[in-house]
Scaffold this motif. Structure first.
Motif, mmCIF file in Angstrom:
data_model
loop_
_atom_site.group_PDB
_atom_site.id
_atom_site.type_symbol
_atom_site.label_atom_id
_atom_site.label_comp_id
_atom_site.label_asym_id
_atom_site.label_seq_id
_atom_site.Cartn_x
_atom_site.Cartn_y
_atom_site.Cartn_z
ATOM 1 N N HIS A 1 40.252 36.776 34.835
ATOM 2 C CA HIS A 1 39.515 37.940 35.309
ATOM 3 C C HIS A 1 38.023 37.672 35.090
ATOM 4 O O HIS A 1 37.649 36.983 34.133
ATOM 5 C CB HIS A 1 39.935 39.192 34.550
ATOM 6 N N VAL B 1 44.565 38.746 39.676
ATOM 7 C CA VAL B 1 43.334 38.460 38.940
ATOM 8 C C VAL B 1 42.234 39.390 39.444
ATOM 9 O O VAL B 1 41.978 39.469 40.650
ATOM 10 C CB VAL B 1 42.915 36.988 39.114
ATOM 11 N N ARG B 2 41.566 40.101 38.524
ATOM 12 C CA ARG B 2 40.600 41.129 38.883
ATOM 13 C C ARG B 2 39.166 40.636 38.689
ATOM 14 O O ARG B 2 38.905 39.765 37.861
ATOM 15 C CB ARG B 2 40.826 42.394 38.050
ATOM 16 N N SER B 3 38.239 41.247 39.426
ATOM 17 C CA SER B 3 36.834 40.881 39.304
ATOM 18 C C SER B 3 35.963 42.105 39.521
ATOM 19 O O SER B 3 36.340 43.030 40.249
ATOM 20 C CB SER B 3 36.478 39.790 40.320
ATOM 21 N N ILE C 1 42.335 46.362 34.716
ATOM 22 C CA ILE C 1 43.156 45.164 34.514
ATOM 23 C C ILE C 1 44.542 45.551 34.015
ATOM 24 O O ILE C 1 45.564 45.047 34.504
ATOM 25 C CB ILE C 1 42.467 44.205 33.522
ATOM 26 N N LEU D 1 39.651 36.492 30.247
ATOM 27 C CA LEU D 1 38.570 37.114 31.007
ATOM 28 C C LEU D 1 37.273 36.377 30.721
ATOM 29 O O LEU D 1 37.004 35.991 29.584
ATOM 30 C CB LEU D 1 38.446 38.592 30.626
#
Length: 380
Positions: free
Chosen positions: A91, A120-122, A343, A68
């Motif tokens: 991330h 993939v997170r944001s 996540i 991250l």
């Protein structure tokens, strides 16, 4: 974490403290902090508990042990770093405002949406959403306690630039900051109004004003400001933003953002009025929420103070006993909790990059309106 100034300290506190008070589904490891100056970055790492310090963010985001990336740099670097990190499968948490321009924010949002297809997170860091009182205010609105929303007033008032001889910081340089009061603190007012009401700002009419056109060049930075040198330079951003907005639900909203309101230190204030009630919040009294229930008999009506520190209030059950207040830094711990949980669960955290793009479009519309003598501009 890339960057280590004021926001770097706040984010570091969040990463350090959240795992100790909340049962997180993943264990954050504060591996490396990145900055331009090796000595100062090493000092930040030692102060805030990062295992390593580095000066090359591109090298760091390629590392297999980094999952991250937390971006707390000035706005002119957000797009390049975030897009590169997302494409590297990391991330991303990015401080607000998301970018300096709509074009940059659009590119970041496209990269985030593409990365999300691979898990993939944001998230963008509008931290004031996570003050227990504002989260609780959103709940009251969602439950219908205010009825139909009719009017919103949101303002973010500071005075740290009221002295015309205060030094020229990077926040007064449009090339670095993107805008002045409008983006630095006005973005918070817009986001909080939208978050609590559940509506969006669709049209705006406003004006931007630069009150002090020239300042001493900063010799040394201290906190938000610093010490002044002998040379002077131009201010290229707004000092004051005043604008009206039309919400998606039909209500009118007024916004003000200034760092010249003498006597106001960090007053993010919002008042929302509806057909069944009203509420008011002031960040300078961040543990309190004022609530007015218009459905009560006339003899019982009036704003009442709710101390938002009960275990039944958002986030509060993991902290101190009732009435033992929370502070500015706690919102950053809540931000970590929500991001790490999303996540781990494979869900999209909020606010998303798309949300950040919307706020950028609102800011852009205010600028366009000011240039057009206050004419109404769409935010879409």
């Amino acid at each position: 974490m890339i960057g280590h100034g004021f926001m770097g300290a706040a984010h570091s506190q969040g990463w350090r403290v959240a795992p100790r008070f909340f049962d997180l589904p993943r264990d954050p490891v504060m591996q490396v902090v990145v900055g331009r100056d090796a000595e100062r970055t090493a000092e930040a790492a030692a102060t805030w508990g990062w295992h390593e310090a580095a000066t090359d963010w591109r090298e760091v985001i390629r590392r297999d042990d980094i999952d991250l990336v937390d971006i707390v740099t000035p706005g002119d670097t957000h797009a390049e770093i975030a897009i590169a990190a997302l494409r590297a499968g990391k991330h991303v948490l990015c401080e607000k405002p998301l970018a300096n321009t709509v074009v940059e924010a659009e590119a970041m949002t496209a990269a985030a949406e593409e990365a999300a297809r691979s898990g993939v997170r944001s998230m963008v860091g509008f931290t004031y959403r996570r003050v227990p009182a504002t989260t609780f205010a959103r709940q009251l609105v969602a439950e219908g306690r205010l009825g139909d929303i009719r009017q919103v007033r949101a303002e973010y008032l500071q005075d740290w630039l009221a002295d015309e001889n205060a030094p020229l910081t990077w926040r007064l340089n449009k090339d670095i900051a993107g805008s002045g009061s409008l983006g630095d603190i006005g973005a918070h007012a817009v986001d909080l109004a939208e978050y609590i009401t559940g509506q969006t700002v669709d049209r705006v009419s406003g004006i931007l004003e630069t009150l002090v056109a020239e300042r001493p060049v900063m010799a040394e930075g201290v906190g938000l400001s610093g010490t002044a040198g002998s040379e002077r330079g131009p201010v290229t951003v707004d000092d004051l933003a005043l604008f009206t907005g039309r919400l998606s639900g039909g209500a009118l909203a007024s916004f003000e953002a200034t760092r010249f309101r003498t006597g106001r230190k960090n007053a993010l204030r919002i008042e929302i009025s509806g057909s069944r009630g009203a509420l008011a919040f002031d960040l300078e009294r961040m543990n309190e929420l004022e609530f007015y229930d218009a459905t009560l008999p006339d003899s019982e009506q009036g704003f009442r103070r709710i101390l938002v520190t009960e275990p039944s209030h958002p986030y509060a059950d993991r902290w101190w006993p009732t009435g033992h207040m929370l502070g500015y830094e706690h919102g950053f711990s809540h931000q970590v909790v929500d991001l790490v949980t999303a996540i781990a669960e494979g869900t999209d955290p909020a606010p998303s990059f798309a949300d950040g793009l919307h706020i950028q479009r609102v800011l852009d519309a205010v600028e366009r309106s000011s240039e057009a003598d206050g004419s109404w501009q769409t935010t879409r």
